[in-house]
Design an enzyme around this catalytic site. Structure first.
Site, PDB file in Angstrom:
ATOM      1  N   GLU A   1       0.824  -1.217   0.000  1.00  0.00           N
ATOM      2  CA  GLU A   1       0.000   0.000   0.000  1.00  0.00           C
ATOM      3  C   GLU A   1       0.858   1.267   0.000  1.00  0.00           C
ATOM      4  O   GLU A   1       0.618   2.194   0.786  1.00  0.00           O
ATOM      5  CB  GLU A   1      -0.953  -0.007   1.199  1.00  0.00           C
TER       6      GLU A   1
ATOM      7  N   GLU B   1      -3.838  -9.368   0.686  1.00  0.00           N
ATOM      8  CA  GLU B   1      -4.283  -9.116   2.070  1.00  0.00           C
ATOM      9  C   GLU B   1      -5.801  -9.097   2.076  1.00  0.00           C
ATOM     10  O   GLU B   1      -6.417  -8.521   1.173  1.00  0.00           O
ATOM     11  CB  GLU B   1      -3.708  -7.771   2.522  1.00  0.00           C
TER      12      GLU B   1
END
Ligand code: GAL
Length: 834
Positions: free
Chosen positions: A420, A528
């Site tokens: 991210e 994830e």
């Protein structure tokens, strides 16, 4: 004259070789360090600095975990609500005179963070990234035969610098490496298996030889492959004229007939022994673990290991070990992996940084599909003082070192260049200053000559992505490169770069089904998922009412409970319940698998709360290592052994309507009985993952029976626990090694007169230990407990707490005693064996 020179060279070689036999190549360098938590010590690098008043300790060591938790530490609850600071370590040591002429190196597996190392007062260098492993050459400054001093400064004072608990200090192992002047370099073998079938495998070994002498050395390089029993299965030898410098490489190939392939069920390991000879004398011996396996990621069908389809059923974990903080302990990591294996988990993502080498060794041995991740940020920072400001100068070194260090691990299948990262949000999100940095960084390395770049189609963030993929592929082209993004937004430069091999993203289940339409040539896995929120033992009913906390990621959230429900009915807004996510991952063949956020609770990031919470609610297993109920949902889906699990507990106020859930497998139905009376049969239909009964509570016995074709498969009972009359201690292992490292994890419960453990007990338990052991941590999984996890006392949290006992180096008995007010103390005996 020539002969005399030759003879003296031979004599030197013989003496080096003898010394080599006396001193092991690699020795643990963990013991007897001096430590102080203060920066008084700018002079503490000097050889004659007086450190006698400093504390003596053994590494690995994490100083932050020794404190009570507090809301005002600058790390904030997000970083675990524990202190940072500056710590100094010193170790005085002697290197035998007989080793003069050899090379002496010190290897640090990791120091958090901003470390600087001195030998005898001279600085050897700095390393900002707290997760990188690094080596220094001590040879030029070592005084052979007399005292030397290594000093290490770890500076974790600028906080916050992490979105989770990082720990502080020399929290991983340290090694002293003694070699001949000509030797296999650090991480100097690179072993690949480019051709693998059941009948044969080709094993290629590239060896980097370091020659620290001034002249060319003719080196014979012998590679011997041993099977798991230590028997030679293949051998090859070759010659290399090694010039001075680190970069001399020799490539050799072996072939193995009928190899035993590495897989999840049988993670079979070979060992490569690399031996170097000069003038017929052995000058070095180096060992590398080898796993022979092949794999592919297929766009439509997912992941294949040795030609066999495998769904990656993985979890993400941070690196703390609960009450031990981040101080590496092999048994503590092994225990985590054992608990996960038992659940059926087969994958680990090292979120979001290079892990301890011991974790990867264990994954090799235990059969996990690892995604090894380098960074949580690139140039765009996430916390005020994080690695972003070191990225420009250090990223190439840190990324390269991670891959060179880790690329021989058969358990690693995916390299991740980031999680991210802020750069994913588009080129426009860059500030001018970042742009300048990006320019410097890219121009420093390769010029990207692709057509898109020339035409100016790719922005800086896409170029940065390509650059990181390039670095990775240069070092290891055998594994796919990926990054964990937040969905695949159209403007995401990481995907626009088209440089990564796999599409991986976090959450965004809505994109799962159609992802192949968008990326028709790139295999997909979920980097994830989930982010469900649970406190072990706590339940919000009705269980089918959903708690999405906070309501939106940027909305504040408070709730005096400071707890989350352990039914699968609570999650962060960017995530989902475990069930919703698993149904999707299970359903689509094109999803290679997933890494769930997270396997274990971890210190820091107490979403959805803030102080007084200080650790996460995301784990399938709590911080102490006690499974939450949803653990058994995965067990019912991911393992084939018969299982049946019912929850919650059976200690409620009279008349309460309680939802009873069952997870089961290998059966057609489950029947539930309360005090002998049937409450009906339930069967999972369609995609169901559990069954439920809504039961008005009366105390007694709840019994579930699973049946297949009318025959009982399993029976489970839960009884209402009466007043506790006794303490029950159970050790995960009652015999441990007397090596000063091994651990026994002892669970404490309070039981009634019939042996039923109370699920709601919260009494204080005080521990003492006698004999050859020490209590090195206690925990209960409570995210809101502020007492130092090192303290030998702990409240029970929903009926359980844990004491962690460590052996000394002496064999003998260890007796752990637990005391609870009003009850008779209990003892448990653990044997430490040599
Ligand atoms: C993800 C992030 C993780 C963790 C998680 C919590 O977006 O990658 O590091 O913060 O959210 O839900």
């Amino acid at each position: 004259m020539k002969n005399i020179k030759l003879i003296s060279l031979l004599l030197v070689l013989i003496s080096l070789n003898l010394a080599a036999k006396n001193t092991p190549r690699v020795q643990s360098f963990n013991e007897n360090w001096k430590f102080t938590l203060a920066d008084s010590a700018t002079v503490a690098s000097a050889i004659n600095f007086d450190d006698t008043k400093w504390r003596t300790l053994n590494l690995p060591h994490d100083w932050s975990i020794e404190s009570d938790f507090g809301k005002d530490f600058p790390a904030s609850p997000g970083g675990g609500a524990l202190p940072g600071g500056i710590g100094w370590y010193r170790k005085t040591f002697t290197v035998d005179k007989a080793n003069e002429g050899k090379r002496i190196y010190i290897d640090f597996d990791g120091v958090y963070r901003n470390s600087e190392v001195w030998i005898n007062g001279t600085s050897l260098g700095v390393r900002p990234y707290g997760y990188s492993s690094f080596r220094y050459d001590l040879t030029p400054l070592i005084k052979f035969g007399s005292a030397n001093v290594i000093a290490v400064k770890a500076d974790n004072s600028k906080q916050p610098n992490s979105r989770w608990y990082s720990g502080s200090g020399i929290y991983r192992n340290v090694w002293l490496v003694t070699t001949s002047p000509v030797h296999v370099d650090q991480w100097g073998t690179y072993i690949t298996t480019p051709e693998v079938t059941e009948n044969s495998a080709k094993v290629v070994i590239e060896t980097t030889i370091k020659n620290t002498l001034n002249n060319v050395q003719p080196v014979k390089v012998v590679q011997e492959l041993l099977n798991a029993k230590g028997k030679e299965v293949a051998k090859v030898e070759g010659m290399l004229n090694a010039v001075n410098g680190p970069s001399d490489k020799i490539s050799q190939t072996l072939s193995v007939t009928n190899p035993t392939l590495w897989n999840i069920e049988n993670p079979y390991l070979y060992k490569m022994i690399t031996r170097l000879y000069i003038s017929g004398k052995q000058v070095d011996e180096y060992e590398t673990t080898v796993g022979i396996r092949s794999f592919t990621f297929d766009v439509k069908k997912g992941f294949f290991l040795n030609g066999k389809h495998v769904k990656i059923n993985g979890v993400c974990n941070h690196h703390d070990l609960g009450a031990l903080g981040t101080a590496v302990n092999t048994r503590a990591i092994e225990r985590q992996l054992e608990i996960l294996k038992e659940m059926g988990c087969n994958g680990i993502r090292t979120s979001h940084n290079p892990p301890a080498p011991e974790l990867l060794d264990l994954c090799d041995r235990m059969g996990y599909i690892v995604m090894d991740e380098a960074f949580d940020m690139w140039l765009k920072k996430k916390t005020t003082y994080d690695y972003a400001s070191d990225f420009t100068e250090w990223h190439e070194r840190d990324l390269t070192d991670m891959i060179v260090r880790d690329r021989n691990h058969p358990s690693i299948f995916i390299w991740s260049i980031g999680n991210e990262v802020g750069e994913q949000w588009g080129e426009a999100a860059l500030k001018d200053v970042d742009l300048q940095q990006a320019n410097v960084l890219l121009n420093n390395r390769k010029v990207d000559n692709s057509e898109e770049t020339k035409k100016g189609k790719l922005g800086k963030n896409a170029l940065l992505t390509k650059h990181l993929v390039d670095i990775t592929k240069d070092v290891d082209p055998t594994r796919p490169v990926s990054a964990a993004c937040n969905g695949t937004g159209d403007n995401n430069p990481l995907f626009k770069a088209e440089a990564m091999d796999l599409i991986g993203f976090n959450y965004h289940e809505g994109e799962f089904a159609k992802i192949t339409d968008r990326f028709p040539t790139k295999p997909f896995y979920v980097s994830e998922s989930v982010s469900a929120l649970q406190s072990r033992g706590f339940y919000l009913m009705p269980s089918d009412s959903m708690n999405i906390w906070p309501e939106r990621w940027d909305k504040p959230f408070t709730n005096p409970l400071q707890k989350c429900s352990a039914y699968d009915n609570s999650h962060a807004p960017w995530g989902s319940t475990h069930e919703v996510n698993w149904k999707l991952v299970k359903k689509y063949n094109h999803i290679a698998g997933q890494y769930i956020w997270t396997g274990f609770d971890y210190l820091g990031e107490p979403t959805p709360y803030w102080w007084p919470s200080r650790s996460s609610y995301f784990g399938i297993i709590d911080l102490a290592g006690f499974p939450k109920d949803v653990y058994y949902m995965y067990q019912s889906e991911w393992t084939t052994k018969d299982m049946l699990y019912i929850f919650p507990h059976w200690n409620w106020e009279a008349g309460k309507i309680v939802d009873v859930w069952a997870y089961y497998n290998n059966s057609d139905e489950v029947e539930l009985y309360l005090n002998g009376q049937s409450l009906g049969k339930r069967s999972k239909t369609g995609e169901d993952l559990h069954v439920m009964w809504r039961v008005p509570y009366t105390p007694g016995t709840l019994k579930a029976v699973s049946r297949k074709e009318g025959k009982d498969v399993l029976t489970k009972e839960i009884k209402t626990a009466g007043t506790p009359v006794s303490i029950r201690l159970s050790a995960d292992r009652s015999t441990i090694k007397a090596d000063g490292k091994d651990l026994s994890f002892v669970t404490v419960e309070l039981i009634d007169k019939d042996g039923n453990a109370s699920p709601i007990a919260n009494q204080l338990v005080k521990f003492t230990v006698e004999g050859e052991g020490a209590i090195i941590g206690t925990d209960n999984g409570d995210q809101n407990d502020h007492v130092s996890l090192k303290k030998p006392e702990r409240h029970l949290f929903y009926g359980k707490c844990l004491a962690i006992v460590q052996s000394t180096k002496n064999k003998g008995k260890i007796v752990l005693k637990a005391t609870v007010e009003g009850l008779q103390s209990q003892e448990i005996e653990i044997t430490a064996k040599q």
